[in-house]
Design a protein around this motif. Structure first.
Motif, PDB file in Angstrom:
ATOM      1  N   GLY A 159      -4.500 -20.600 -24.317  1.00  0.00           N
ATOM      2  CA  GLY A 159      -3.495 -19.732 -23.694  1.00  0.00           C
ATOM      3  C   GLY A 159      -1.983 -19.688 -24.382  1.00  0.00           C
ATOM      4  N   GLY A 160      -1.979 -20.535 -25.444  1.00  0.00           N
ATOM      5  CA  GLY A 160      -0.316 -20.536 -26.009  1.00  0.00           C
ATOM      6  C   GLY A 160      -0.089 -19.568 -27.095  1.00  0.00           C
ATOM      7  N   HIS A 181      -9.281 -17.802 -21.789  1.00  0.00           N
ATOM      8  CA  HIS A 181      -8.199 -18.576 -21.207  1.00  0.00           C
ATOM      9  C   HIS A 181      -8.417 -18.979 -20.079  1.00  0.00           C
ATOM     10  CE1 HIS A 181      -4.032 -19.705 -20.489  1.00  0.00           C
ATOM     11  NE2 HIS A 181      -3.766 -18.587 -19.679  1.00  0.00           N
ATOM     12  N   MET A 185      -2.784 -15.885 -16.239  1.00  0.00           N
ATOM     13  CA  MET A 185      -1.624 -15.326 -16.859  1.00  0.00           C
ATOM     14  C   MET A 185      -1.265 -16.103 -17.958  1.00  0.00           C
ATOM     15  SD  MET A 185       0.868 -15.025 -13.579  1.00  0.00           S
ATOM     16  CE  MET A 185       2.121 -15.736 -14.574  1.00  0.00           C
ATOM     17  N   PHE A 186      -0.656 -15.153 -19.164  1.00  0.00           N
ATOM     18  CA  PHE A 186      -0.058 -16.202 -20.255  1.00  0.00           C
ATOM     19  C   PHE A 186       1.192 -16.227 -20.164  1.00  0.00           C
ATOM     20  CE2 PHE A 186      -4.000 -13.775 -21.521  1.00  0.00           C
ATOM     21  CZ  PHE A 186      -4.917 -14.521 -22.269  1.00  0.00           C
ATOM     22  N   ARG A 187       1.600 -17.174 -21.032  1.00  0.00           N
ATOM     23  CA  ARG A 187       3.112 -17.565 -20.935  1.00  0.00           C
ATOM     24  C   ARG A 187       3.611 -17.630 -22.227  1.00  0.00           C
ATOM     25  NH1 ARG A 187       0.968 -20.160 -16.520  1.00  0.00           N
ATOM     26  NH2 ARG A 187       1.802 -19.700 -14.520  1.00  0.00           N
TER      27      ARG A 187
ATOM     28  N   CYS B  73       4.032 -25.172 -16.581  1.00  0.00           N
ATOM     29  CA  CYS B  73       2.907 -24.215 -16.805  1.00  0.00           C
ATOM     30  C   CYS B  73       2.787 -23.719 -18.247  1.00  0.00           C
ATOM     31  CB  CYS B  73       3.213 -23.064 -15.803  1.00  0.00           C
ATOM     32  SG  CYS B  73       2.860 -23.164 -14.164  1.00  0.00           S
ATOM     33  N   ASN B  74       4.048 -23.631 -18.799  1.00  0.00           N
ATOM     34  CA  ASN B  74       3.825 -23.255 -20.330  1.00  0.00           C
ATOM     35  C   ASN B  74       2.908 -24.214 -20.799  1.00  0.00           C
ATOM     36  OD1 ASN B  74       5.458 -20.984 -20.086  1.00  0.00           O
ATOM     37  ND2 ASN B  74       7.307 -22.060 -20.588  1.00  0.00           N
ATOM     38  N   ASP B  77      -0.853 -24.559 -19.876  1.00  0.00           N
ATOM     39  CA  ASP B  77      -1.511 -23.336 -20.497  1.00  0.00           C
ATOM     40  C   ASP B  77      -2.215 -23.778 -21.884  1.00  0.00           C
ATOM     41  OD1 ASP B  77      -1.515 -21.725 -18.273  1.00  0.00           O
ATOM     42  OD2 ASP B  77      -0.027 -20.502 -18.912  1.00  0.00           O
ATOM     43  N   THR B  78      -1.706 -24.541 -22.660  1.00  0.00           N
ATOM     44  CA  THR B  78      -2.103 -24.743 -23.934  1.00  0.00           C
ATOM     45  C   THR B  78      -3.240 -25.885 -23.995  1.00  0.00           C
ATOM     46  OG1 THR B  78      -0.549 -26.447 -24.596  1.00  0.00           O
ATOM     47  CG2 THR B  78       0.343 -24.197 -24.874  1.00  0.00           C
ATOM     48  N   LEU B  79      -3.360 -26.302 -22.860  1.00  0.00           N
ATOM     49  CA  LEU B  79      -4.171 -27.712 -22.748  1.00  0.00           C
ATOM     50  C   LEU B  79      -5.854 -27.286 -22.474  1.00  0.00           C
ATOM     51  CD1 LEU B  79      -2.363 -30.087 -20.439  1.00  0.00           C
ATOM     52  CD2 LEU B  79      -2.571 -30.045 -22.971  1.00  0.00           C
TER      53      LEU B  79
END
Lengths: 333, 111
Positions: A159-160, A181, A185-187, B73-74, B77-79
């Motif tokens: 999701g990055g 994802h 939501m995407f950040r 959260c940022n 989300d990449t994990l």
């Protein structure tokens, strides 16, 4: 073959400062780093963060510190091999070393200084059944050649920004693209998020939110995977490739195989000169450990200075005279 | 209340207590590092590297545990986290609110 006095493994702040200290003692340095640019975790992970505990700098941005260290080392013309990981070290009869990277580059050095931080940054792997089985047979952790995916069915997880950017790029290349994802939501960068959502709305890609890839299927190669939603429901999707883009995580890597004394993923050193158990190999900065070790950049700087004095003694056969830059200035090569 | 207790799940799936005195201005990451638990925390608490992450096992029993903020959260989300219960311990402050928290370290730290 590249010839140097000291081969520094790791081009982070401590490795870069070692170039300066070595230069004062008239030793040349070659640096090797797996990352594509010098600066280590400062440049890779937190370039914009302020650092407050560098002596003489009430505050300095991480990337600014790296730039300054590069500038400071410039008079001594360090050379770099970037984007390569040192795989093997072999000691020669004359006590010098030959280092070989995973791409086959060879460096002949009198001294090795390992300034490898926490090791090599490797892709984070998701917890998916059969993941190992299909590595390089459909499972990929980074995009090296986008053309590989032309006309193929691919599933991208993550999701990055990396997942979003590659989705945007590969949507036109792949025959079918599904983005998975775990969140709702995407950040990532808002512009990329909007574009991906628009492509999903237009039917150009499929988007599975609150979902994870949980199982991989295939024969020799991957051909199908299972996506599980947060509510427990599952669906199978045909896939030639599964791209798991979950960022990077540090691993000690090949360093563990070089015969060095290791304790808890760090190299044990003697604090008199930060030497390891192998004569001619030193470890400085976050990669080493000793009683009361503090993982601070400023401690790494001290270790670099001490290491260079000891290295000069090995190279010249006598202890160097301590010279002050205030008296002698910096005499470039 | 002078101290709280949090629990981590060991390799044998048993919960081991960690007693933490209150009044220390620390994050859970700093406590875990101080006691040599298997987290790296390479960015030192900036919610950037995710090497201090754990999986919280009893979120519903610890209502005082704050939700992750935007920075956290940022990175979460990449994990590759399957459960949605991953947290960065550098973003969890030591307070009465987390008394009784149970968590486990990521599988890779035991690998």
């Amino acid at each position: 073959m590249i010839q140097t006095d000291i081969c520094i493994i790791g081009a982070g702040p401590v490795g870069l400062f070692a170039v300066f200290e070595a230069g004062l003692l008239k030793m040349r340095c070659h640096l090797v780093d797996y990352l594509p640019q010098p600066g280590g975790q400062l440049s890779e992970i937190y370039p914009k963060k302020p650092i407050y505990d560098i002596p003489g700098f009430p505050t300095v941005q991480a990337q600014e510190l790296v730039d300054n260290l590069l500038e400071q080392g410039k008079p001594f013309n360090p050379t770099f091999t970037l984007g390569e990981r040192v795989e093997e070290i072999s000691k020669q009869e004359d006590e010098s070393f030959i280092l070989t990277t995973h791409k086959g580059t060879q460096i002949h050095a009198k001294i090795i200084a390992i300034a490898g931080g926490l090791g090599v940054f490797e892709p984070r792997k998701p917890n998916v059944e059969n993941l190992d089985k299909y590595e390089n047979k459909g499972v990929e952790y980074m995009v090296i050649d986008p053309e590989k995916f032309r006309g193929k069915k691919i599933v991208i997880a993550g999701g990055g920004d990396s997942a979003l950017d590659w989705t945007l790029f590969l949507a036109d290349v792949a025959a079918e693209l599904t983005m998975v994802h775990r969140g709702e939501m995407f950040r990532g960068a808002p512009d990329s998020v909007d574009k991906c959502k628009q492509m999903a709305a237009d039917g150009k890609i499929k988007m599975e939110l609150s979902s994870n890839v949980t199982h991989l299927h295939g024969d020799e190669n991957l051909n199908k995977l299972t996506i599980t939603k947060a509510d427990g429901s599952t669906k199978d999707v045909e896939a030639d490739y599964f791209l798991a883009l979950f960022g990077l995580s540090p691993k000690l890597g090949p360093i563990a195989n070089w015969g060095l004394n290791i304790d808890k993923n760090a190299i044990l050193v003697d604090t008199k000169d930060y030497s390891t158990n192998i004569k001619g190999i030193y470890a400085i900065g976050d990669i080493n450990t000793y009683e009361n070790k503090m993982k601070l950049i400023l401690c790494g700087f001290h270790e670099a200075a001490m290491m260079c004095q000891s290295a000069a003694e090995i190279i010249n056969g006598k202890k160097p005279t301590l010279k002050y830059t205030t008296v002698n200035g910096v005499n470039s090569f | 209340m002078d101290s709280i207790t949090v629990f981590y799940q060991d390799e044998n799936s048993e919960f081991q207590p960690i007693e933490i005195p209150l009044g220390v201005d620390m994050s859970l990451m700093e406590v875990l590092k101080g006691e040599n638990h298997p987290i790296e925390a390479i960015c030192g608490g900036m919610a950037l590297c995710a090497t201090c992450r754990v999986e919280v096992l009893n979120k519903e029993e610890v209502p005082g545990l704050d939700e992750a903020n935007d920075d956290e959260c940022n990175i979460l989300d990449t994990l590759p986290c399957n459960t949605g219960n991953c947290r960065l311990t550098c973003q969890i402050r030591i307070s009465e609110a987390i008394d009784g928290l149970k968590f486990k370290f990521p599988e890779e730290v035991f690998a």
